[in-house]
Design a protein around this motif. Structure first.
Motif, PDB file in Angstrom:
ATOM      1  N   GLN A 148      56.502  47.134  30.247  1.00  0.00           N
ATOM      2  CA  GLN A 148      55.395  48.002  30.649  1.00  0.00           C
ATOM      3  C   GLN A 148      55.702  48.779  31.931  1.00  0.00           C
ATOM      4  O   GLN A 148      54.908  49.619  32.344  1.00  0.00           O
ATOM      5  CB  GLN A 148      54.126  47.157  30.874  1.00  0.00           C
ATOM      6  N   PHE A 149      56.847  48.500  32.532  1.00  0.00           N
ATOM      7  CA  PHE A 149      57.127  49.054  33.863  1.00  0.00           C
ATOM      8  C   PHE A 149      57.202  50.575  33.861  1.00  0.00           C
ATOM      9  O   PHE A 149      56.583  51.237  34.709  1.00  0.00           O
ATOM     10  CB  PHE A 149      58.429  48.467  34.418  1.00  0.00           C
ATOM     11  N   LEU A 150      57.959  51.163  32.951  1.00  0.00           N
ATOM     12  CA  LEU A 150      58.137  52.612  32.958  1.00  0.00           C
ATOM     13  C   LEU A 150      56.812  53.333  32.715  1.00  0.00           C
ATOM     14  O   LEU A 150      56.520  54.349  33.362  1.00  0.00           O
ATOM     15  CB  LEU A 150      59.169  53.028  31.909  1.00  0.00           C
ATOM     16  N   LYS A 151      56.018  52.832  31.797  1.00  0.00           N
ATOM     17  CA  LYS A 151      54.721  53.456  31.512  1.00  0.00           C
ATOM     18  C   LYS A 151      53.812  53.428  32.731  1.00  0.00           C
ATOM     19  O   LYS A 151      53.223  54.457  33.106  1.00  0.00           O
ATOM     20  CB  LYS A 151      54.044  52.726  30.350  1.00  0.00           C
ATOM     21  N   HIS A 152      53.722  52.259  33.380  1.00  0.00           N
ATOM     22  CA  HIS A 152      52.850  52.140  34.549  1.00  0.00           C
ATOM     23  C   HIS A 152      53.346  53.022  35.704  1.00  0.00           C
ATOM     24  O   HIS A 152      52.545  53.645  36.405  1.00  0.00           O
ATOM     25  CB  HIS A 152      52.778  50.684  35.014  1.00  0.00           C
ATOM     26  N   CYS A 181      65.488  57.596  38.418  1.00  0.00           N
ATOM     27  CA  CYS A 181      64.184  58.096  38.855  1.00  0.00           C
ATOM     28  C   CYS A 181      63.520  58.911  37.750  1.00  0.00           C
ATOM     29  O   CYS A 181      62.317  58.793  37.503  1.00  0.00           O
ATOM     30  CB  CYS A 181      64.339  58.947  40.113  1.00  0.00           C
ATOM     31  N   ILE A 182      64.313  59.738  37.082  1.00  0.00           N
ATOM     32  CA  ILE A 182      63.788  60.553  35.984  1.00  0.00           C
ATOM     33  C   ILE A 182      63.253  59.661  34.869  1.00  0.00           C
ATOM     34  O   ILE A 182      62.235  59.958  34.240  1.00  0.00           O
ATOM     35  CB  ILE A 182      64.889  61.497  35.459  1.00  0.00           C
ATOM     36  N   GLU A 183      63.928  58.541  34.638  1.00  0.00           N
ATOM     37  CA  GLU A 183      63.487  57.594  33.617  1.00  0.00           C
ATOM     38  C   GLU A 183      62.114  57.015  33.955  1.00  0.00           C
ATOM     39  O   GLU A 183      61.330  56.680  33.072  1.00  0.00           O
ATOM     40  CB  GLU A 183      64.517  56.467  33.486  1.00  0.00           C
ATOM     41  N   MET A 184      61.816  56.922  35.233  1.00  0.00           N
ATOM     42  CA  MET A 184      60.543  56.356  35.675  1.00  0.00           C
ATOM     43  C   MET A 184      59.383  57.336  35.583  1.00  0.00           C
ATOM     44  O   MET A 184      58.225  56.918  35.623  1.00  0.00           O
ATOM     45  CB  MET A 184      60.659  55.871  37.125  1.00  0.00           C
TER      46      MET A 184
END
Length: 345
Positions: free
Chosen positions: A161-165, A199-202
């Protein structure tokens, strides 16, 4: 959803010209020139969260990083007020709250709560590895004499769930800046040029523009400030000394070593969301490279302001400065040892 665009470089590499060019578009929001949104790259920031929760999850490290992030958002978010001593003691001077409708700390706290899936009180011996000496001794005394198990709050996070949040968090923040009709947010040195993909992935709908420059010109621009065009916001006391120390001007061997180390640490994975350009090309082949930038971040057909910030003729003064000093031993040494990075016109 706004497009998040980071412009970065390697120190005095000309990224300001690209930022000023983008400022000329009405649909682009930019922070004041002195503001860098540093929440990703600083210690205890989003990249550290990424590495300990998403990239390589570990209960010990992820808990530490969440605690560090909690401290960071207060330190970086509080606005200094000379009439409130607590702000002078606790604020780093960034004052992010003022740039996000005074919601930066609140939105950041909401993000932390979203990351934590489960809270549990448990025995946890790992804090003693970084506790102060006094706290370490007091903990030992308490355990020995009171024979009581000391419980600590543990945080469980879900890497899936990290990237979505994180993406939602960043977009909630930037929904608080600029005008409702502005479609782009331009940042300064937020993702950095070394490995911007993480960073872009986040952040969904994010892009990186990385600016490179001839190391001879970087060095030559430090020799005589009268030779170069300097943006008005960089005309402040000690600016020259700060720049010289940043690039290692006083020691040519240090300058060369620094430059090579920076370049050796670059991971260029050919991410389509990353655009790497030469400062010299942006100035000398301006229309062509400007069109490339516009397509990269979907800035085509957007309206420009009537009063422009960027002037390509001013920036032309900053290309080929080294030629005035071509016989200096330092310039000759740069040409020899950093030949692969020198601009070939």
């Amino acid at each position: 959803m706004k497009k998040i665009v980071d412009v970065s470089g390697y120190g005095h590499s000309g990224k300001t010209a690209i930022s000023e060019y983008l400022k000329d578009y009405e649909d682009v929001f930019t922070f004041p020139s002195h503001v860098e949104f540093e929440l990703f790259r600083v210690q205890g920031g989003l990249l550290d969260l990424y590495l300990s929760i998403y990239d390589s999850w570990n209960l010990i490290r992820s808990r530490v990083r969440i605690i560090e992030f909690k401290k960071l958002i207060y330190r970086i978010g509080i606005v200094q007020n000379k009439y409130k001593l607590t702000t002078l003691w606790n604020a780093s001077g960034h004052g992010y709250n003022q740039y996000f409708n005074y919601k930066f700390i609140d939105i950041s706290n909401e993000f932390i709560e979203e990351l934590i899936t489960v809270k549990q009180r448990s025995f946890w011996p790992y804090d003693s590895l970084s506790d102060s000496k006094l706290k370490l001794v007091l903990g030992k005394i308490r355990a020995k004499f009171f024979k009581k198990l000391i419980l600590t709050e543990i945080y469980y996070t879900d890497k899936n769930q990290f990237l979505k949040h994180t993406s939602n968090y960043i977009h909630r923040l930037f929904n608080e800046v600029g005008m409702p009709n502005q479609t782009h947010v331009v940042l300064n040195n937020t993702f950095e040029p070394y490995n911007p993909t993480k960073c872009i992935e986040m952040v969904e709908n994010s892009f990186s523009i990385i600016v490179d420059r001839d190391p001879r010109d970087i060095y030559a621009s430090m020799i005589n400030s009268k030779d170069v065009f300097v943006p008005s916001f960089e005309e402040y006391k000690n600016a020259d000394e700060l720049k010289k120390r940043m690039v290692g001007f006083d020691d040519i061997n240090q300058f060369i070593s620094r430059y090579r180390i920076l370049k050796n640490n670059v991971i260029d994975d050919k991410n389509p969301s990353v655009l790497r350009i030469r400062y010299e090309d942006f100035i000398l082949n301006h229309d062509e490279v400007a069109n490339k930038i516009n397509k990269h971040i979907a800035l085509d057909n957007l309206k420009k302001n009537q009063s422009t910030v960027f002037n390509v003729n001013d920036s032309k003064k900053n290309v080929g400065i080294w030629k005035k000093y071509r016989n200096l031993p330092e310039i000759i040494q740069i040409e020899k040892e950093l030949a692969e990075y020198c601009y070939q016109s």
